[in-house]
Structures are given as structure tokens and as C-alpha cells.
Design an enzyme around this catalytic site. Structure first.
Site, PDB file in Angstrom:
ATOM      1  CD  GLU A  52      -1.662  -2.392   1.724  1.00 23.32           C
ATOM      2  OE1 GLU A  52      -2.546  -3.261   1.835  1.00 23.32           O
ATOM      3  OE2 GLU A  52      -0.476  -2.568   2.087  1.00 23.32           O
ATOM      4  CG  PHE A 114     -10.494  -9.315  11.188  1.00 21.77           C
ATOM      5  CD1 PHE A 114      -9.285  -9.815  11.661  1.00 21.77           C
ATOM      6  CD2 PHE A 114     -10.719  -9.310   9.814  1.00 21.77           C
ATOM      7  CE1 PHE A 114      -8.322 -10.310  10.786  1.00 21.77           C
ATOM      8  CE2 PHE A 114      -9.762  -9.807   8.932  1.00 21.77           C
ATOM      9  CZ  PHE A 114      -8.559 -10.308   9.431  1.00 21.77           C
ATOM     10  CD  GLN A 115      -7.676  -7.087   7.589  1.00 20.81           C
ATOM     11  OE1 GLN A 115      -8.561  -6.819   6.775  1.00 20.81           O
ATOM     12  NE2 GLN A 115      -6.546  -7.662   7.228  1.00 20.81           N
ATOM     13  CE  LYS A 164     -17.530  -6.698   3.013  1.00 18.75           C
ATOM     14  NZ  LYS A 164     -16.920  -8.010   3.387  1.00 18.75           N
ATOM     15  CG  MET A 471      22.715  12.500   3.436  1.00 19.12           C
ATOM     16  SD  MET A 471      23.885  13.585   2.584  1.00 19.12           S
ATOM     17  CE  MET A 471      22.973  13.963   1.084  1.00 19.12           C
TER      18      MET A 471
END
Length: 573
Positions: A52, A114-115, A164, A471
């Protein structure tokens, strides 16, 4: 006539009406209804990423290279939180994104379902605005508002969290709902009296400097900056993100200023009697020690965001508005200045302090990048990661137009360069796109090789491979008694073989004498992406350099004498 549709179908229709071309995303349970609706909308190109974070960087690169709003679609929980780095990157650099995140059903909100993740709360500090949609009736309006907010005024990312059940519910939608943003107003034109004052201040200047930032690129004001510079006969310097706002091939250009800017740009800043910031924010990489920054120069600040006024530098006059609009107002009020002596002095600095690098001692990143610039005639879209290679690319890959330079500025996000190049190539299929990345940053988003390969994108992936986090190593050498810690990239893979595993062509580049030959072959290859693994000298440093927190007058043109003890930077990286 109203048509009964579920929320996901409504969302897809609004996206089509907004002119969306590409959606960068990754599916999951909470956003499955939306992915299902996309099956019936082939005109919306769904780009399946491998992580993602890659989706947000691709959407960001697409937005920077096209000027359009990038779109991201991911699922809830970790899918949503994986976008935070990309959202921060876009927020810091004022890039228009709309990020759609799936969410658990509304009855489960706040119950550790969940999630489930409070992505609204998690992202609040790094978005321009955010929504949690609780009713299917609001989807059409909210999406329209999200795109409007993301792309107007000072652009930025907007997050839309979609439970959802909301995207599954049915509603008769006619798509005529208007936006409802009574408190959101964008000022485009500057105050006429203040613009007149600026013209008067400019008329008195003998040593002016135009300081161009990303706001010029965003407002597509490059042609107006050119006209102003040529009218005044004033030199122009650009920030890292302002590259492209004024051609670096123009004789009035002094290149990039700041920590790793050209020596002649920084000397111009130090000695100017007037500096006018156009769409730039006087950030710490530019000003160094604020109390000693241009103490005798008149300071003018033009910006779309009034929150930037006085945040770091106290200007003598400010004008709030769009850069292009203000310059349109200003141009009729100005005339040529007496700057011959000033320009002559700057020309002497260019000759005395050119960008340079050692010609012996192994393959140098600077050589590779300078040759890339020559072979592409400064015309390629360049996307970079973050680190030494980024600064060398900024120095040696010259930009001549807007939306040609993509780089993470404010956030300094490693892993940005390669996925951003994917987004840029999808948005500009006929342009040459080169991702200049370090061996460290590239490995953070390397799985997106699959995305580039599947779509046969002809991106050139130039890996400046010094087997170090260069760097950080440079700072450890200069400020921490060369006590190296956590910077040796032992265990790097053979990047050409990794590319081959994805079906991607690769080139090894190890010798100075092979630079032109290998780059020509890679630039001519357009059957898909290709990797150029440039194995450069391991310990090279970027110069010029202004140590963090130091005054511009303390610029290091080259390696400091070993006897010179440099102070550790405090409060800045």
C-alpha cells in the site's frame, strides 16, 4: 432519473465523472464491494500494487507528473495504515491525493473489530481533510468535496474512510448533489496595493534574486517567472521541489540553493539586496541559521497559504494568492533593472565555483548522472529516492520545464523514487521516465518491480549503488568522528539478477569508460522496464554543503581540512 445503486457503484460513477484514469490499490475484505464494482468500469484502470505504501507513492508520482489528482484504494486496518508514509510525503510537498480506505461495518466501529483501525485519527495530522462516511446518501457529495479540496488552494491529500456496510447499502442516486463547503475559500488574486508595493521595492533593487519554490510548479507559473526574470534581468534560484519552475539552462538561472545547492546560488543569496520567494516556504534546508539569513536584504513572500507567512522568516511584505495570478498582476508594473554588474559578479562565481567531481578513483555517481542529463538533453522526467544520489541528481540532472522533477522534499521518504516513476510513466506514457534511486531506498519498495513489469512500463531504473546508506555515512564521517554505525549495506543482492527474476532487463555498470555505452543501451530499450546497476565508489561525499543549522556563509565548497573540527548539528538532520 434516480437509479438504485449500492454505495460502491455510486463511488465508481463519481470517480468516472471526476475524470479519474488510474486507481492505485490493493484489495481486502472491507473494500471488496468497491473492487467488485470496478469490474464493470474498465475505463478506470486499476493498478494492483505490491504494498500500500507503493500505491500512495505511485499516485503521488502520477499527480506530480500530470497535475491531476492521484487516487488510492486500499482496505482497512494495516492496509490503511500502510498508506500513512505516502500520505505524509504528499502532505509535506502539497500533492493532491484522494485516498479511499475500507473500514469495518459501522456497528463495529470502536469495538476493536477485525482489521479495524482509526485511520481517521491516525492520519489527521498529515491530511488536508478527512471523512468517515456513515451514510450511503453522502458518498456522492463527499467524494466531490474530497477532489475539490485535494486539488484547490494549497493542494494536499484527503482521506475518505468507507465502512463496508455503507458501500454495500442501496440508494437511489441522481449525482446532482452539490458540495457543501461553506468555510472553505481559496484566495487566488493578490491584494492590488501590496502588489504595487512589491513593484516599488523591486524598482529600487540593484541585486535582486527570485527564489522559486514548488508553488510555481503547482500553479504552472513557469512562463510568468521567465517573463518576470527577463523583464527585470534578475537571477533565479529554485528549491529542490521548485526545479522545473525555471529552466536551469537559462542564463539567468543559478540552479538550486540551500544545503546542497550550487555554490554560486548560495553566494547570490548571501549578497542579494532583495529576495522574493514565489511559492516557497523558507524551509530549514534553505535558510540554515535563520538569524543570519539575508540580514540586509528586503524579503518578499508570495504564497497561496497564509500560514507560511512569518513561520520561519519574517518578510518585509507578503501577498496571499496563487503564484500565477499574482505574477500576472505584477508584470505590468515592473521594468528592467540596472543589474549588469550584479549579473557579471554572478557569472564570475559560476566560473570560479562550478559543480565538479573527481575524474579518477573509480566510477562516480556524478559522472553517471551528468552523462544521463547529456544523453537525454535534460528532457527526461526524473524521479528520485532520498539521499546522496538525490542531491547529485538535483545538481547534475538539469530541469527545463514544470512537472519534470519528482522527489520527496519535506518528508525525505526513502522508497519514494521507484513507485513514483511508475505513476509518472502511467500518466505520461510517451515521455521518458528515469528513476534515480539508491541501493538502500530502492530495496524498501523493490517488490513494485512486478507492477512495472506487468504493465511493460519503459522506466529506466538507475541504481546508484555504493553499498552504503551514503548520506548518513557522510554525516557520520563529518560530524561524528567517522564512527560508522548502521550504514554498511552488506547483503545487497545482485540487482540485475533480481530484475531478471521479474523478467526485467538489466545492465551492470562498473567502469567509467562504459558509462556512455551502457546508458545509451538502457535509454534505447523500451520493451519494458530496465535496471542499470551503477556500482559507484563506496565513500564519496556531496558538495557543496552547508552543515545543518549553519549560516550560508559557512558553506563547504569541498572536503574540509582534516584538521577542521565540524560541530555536530543540533536539532536538525
Amino acid at each position: 432519473m434516480k437509479k438504485s445503486m449500492n454505495g460502491a457503484q455510486i463511488l465508481v460513477e463519481v470517480l468516472k465523472n471526476q475524470g479519474v484514469e488510474c486507481i492505485f490499490g490493493y484489495p481486502g475484505g472491507s473494500c471488496m464491494p468497491i473492487f467488485d464494482a470496478l469490474v464493470d468500469a474498465p475505463e478506470l484502470k486499476m493498478i494492483l500494487v505490491r504494498h500500500e505504501q507503493g500505491a500512495t507513492h505511485m499516485a503521488d508520482g502520477y499527480a506530480r507528473a500530470t497535475g491531476k489528482t492521484g487516487v488510492v484504494l486500499v482496505t482497512s486496518g494495516p492496509g490503511a495504515t500502510n498508506t500513512v508514509t505516502g500520505i505524509l510525503t504528499a502532505h509535506m510537498d502539497s500533492i493532491p491525493l484522494v485516498v479511499f480506505t475500507g473500514q469495518t461495518i459501522t456497528p463495529n466501529l470502536g469495538k476493536d473489530a477485525f482489521q479495524e483501525a482509526d485511520v481517521f485519527g491516525v492520519t489527521m495530522p498529515v491530511v488536508k481533510h478527512s471523512y468517515l462516511v456513515r451514510d450511503v446518501k453522502d458518498i456522492s457529495r463527499i467524494v466531490k468535496e474530497a477532489f475539490h479540496l485535494a486539488s484547490t488552494g494549497r493542494p494536499g491529500p484527503v482521506l475518505v474512510d468507507l465502512p463496508k456496510d455503507v458501500v454495500s447499502n442501496e440508494w437511489k442516486e441522481d449525482f446532482k448533489t452539490e458540495m457543501d463547503l461553506p468555510g472553505y475559500q481559496v484566495k487566488s488574486r493578490g491584494d492590488a496595493k501590496d502588489v504595487t508595493k512589491i513593484a516599488k521595492l523591486l524598482s529600487k533593487s540593484k541585486c535582486p534574486l527570485l527564489y522559486v519554490g514548488a508553488g510555481v510548479v503547482i500553479s504552472q507559473a513557469g512562463k510568468l517567472v521567465k517573463k518576470l526574470a527577463e523583464t527585470l534581468q534578475a537571477p533565479v534560484t529554485t528549491t529542490l521541489l521548485g526545479k522545473g519552475g525555471f529552466s536551469e539552462l537559462h542564463p539567468l538561472s543559478v540552479g538550486m540553493l540551500g544545503m546542497h545547492g550550487t555554490a554560486y546560488a548560495n553566494k547570490t543569496v548571501v549578497e542579494c539586496d532583495l529576495i522574493m520567494a514565489i511559492g516557497a516556504r523558507w524551509d530549514d534546508r534553505i535558510t540554515g541559521k535563520v538569524s543570519e539569513f539575508c540580514p540586509n536584504a528586503t524579503k518578499i513572500h508570495l504564497d497561496i497559504d497564509p500560514a507560511e507567512f512569518g513561520k520561519i522568516i519574517q518578510p518585509d511584505i507578503t501577498v496571499n494568492g496563487d503564484a500565477a495570478e499574482i505574477l500576472e498582476q505584477l508584470l505590468p508594473l515592473v521594468k528592467k533593472l540596472e543589474t549588469k554588474e550584479w549579473l557579471r559578479k554572478i557569472e564570475s562565481w559560476k566560473k570560479k565555483y562550478p559543480l565538479k567531481f573527481p575524474k579518477r578513483g573509480g566510477l562516480r555517481a556524478q559522472h553517471v548522472l551528468a552523462e544521463l542529463d547529456r544523453l537525454t538533453k535534460s528532457n527526461a522526467i526524473i524521479s528520485t529516492d532520498v539521499g546522496q544520489h538525490q542531491m547529485w541528481a538535483a545538481q547534475f540532472c538539469r530541469t527545463i520545464r514544470e512537472r519534470q522533477w519528482l522527489s520527496s522534499g519535506g518528508a525525505g521518504t526513502m522508497g519514494y523514487g521507484f513507485p513514483a516513476a511508475i505513476g509518472a510513466q502511467l500518466g505520461n506514457p510517451k515521455e521518458m521516465v528515469v528513476a534515480v534511486v539508491g541501493d538502500g531506498g530502492f530495496q524498501m519498495t523493490m517488490p513494485e518491480l512486478a507492477t512495472a513489469a506487468i504493465h511493460k512500463l519503459p522506466i529506466k531504473i538507475l541504481i546508484i549503488n555504493n553499498r552504503y546508506l551514503g548520506m548518513v555515512r557522510q554525516w557520520q564521517e563529518m560530524f561524528f568522528d567517522n564512527r560508522e554505525s548502521g550504514v554498511d549495506m552488506e547483503g545487497n543482492p545482485d540487482f540485475v539478477k533480481v530484475g531478471e527474476a521479474y523478467g526485467i532487463k538489466g545492465f551492470h555498470l562498473r567502469r567509467t569508460g562504459d558509462v556512455t555505452k551502457v546508458l545509451k543501451k538502457a535509454l534505447a530499450y523500451n520493451e519494458g522496464p530496465c535496471i542499470i546497476d551503477a556500482e559507484v565508489v563506496k565513500a564519496d561525499n556531496v558538495f557543496p554543503m552547508i552543515p545543518a543549522g549553519a549560516a550560508l556563509t559557512e558553506m563547504l565548497i569541498d572536503e574540509p581540512p582534516k584538521s577542521r573540527k565540524l560541530e555536530k548539528p543540533v536539532g536538525s538532520t
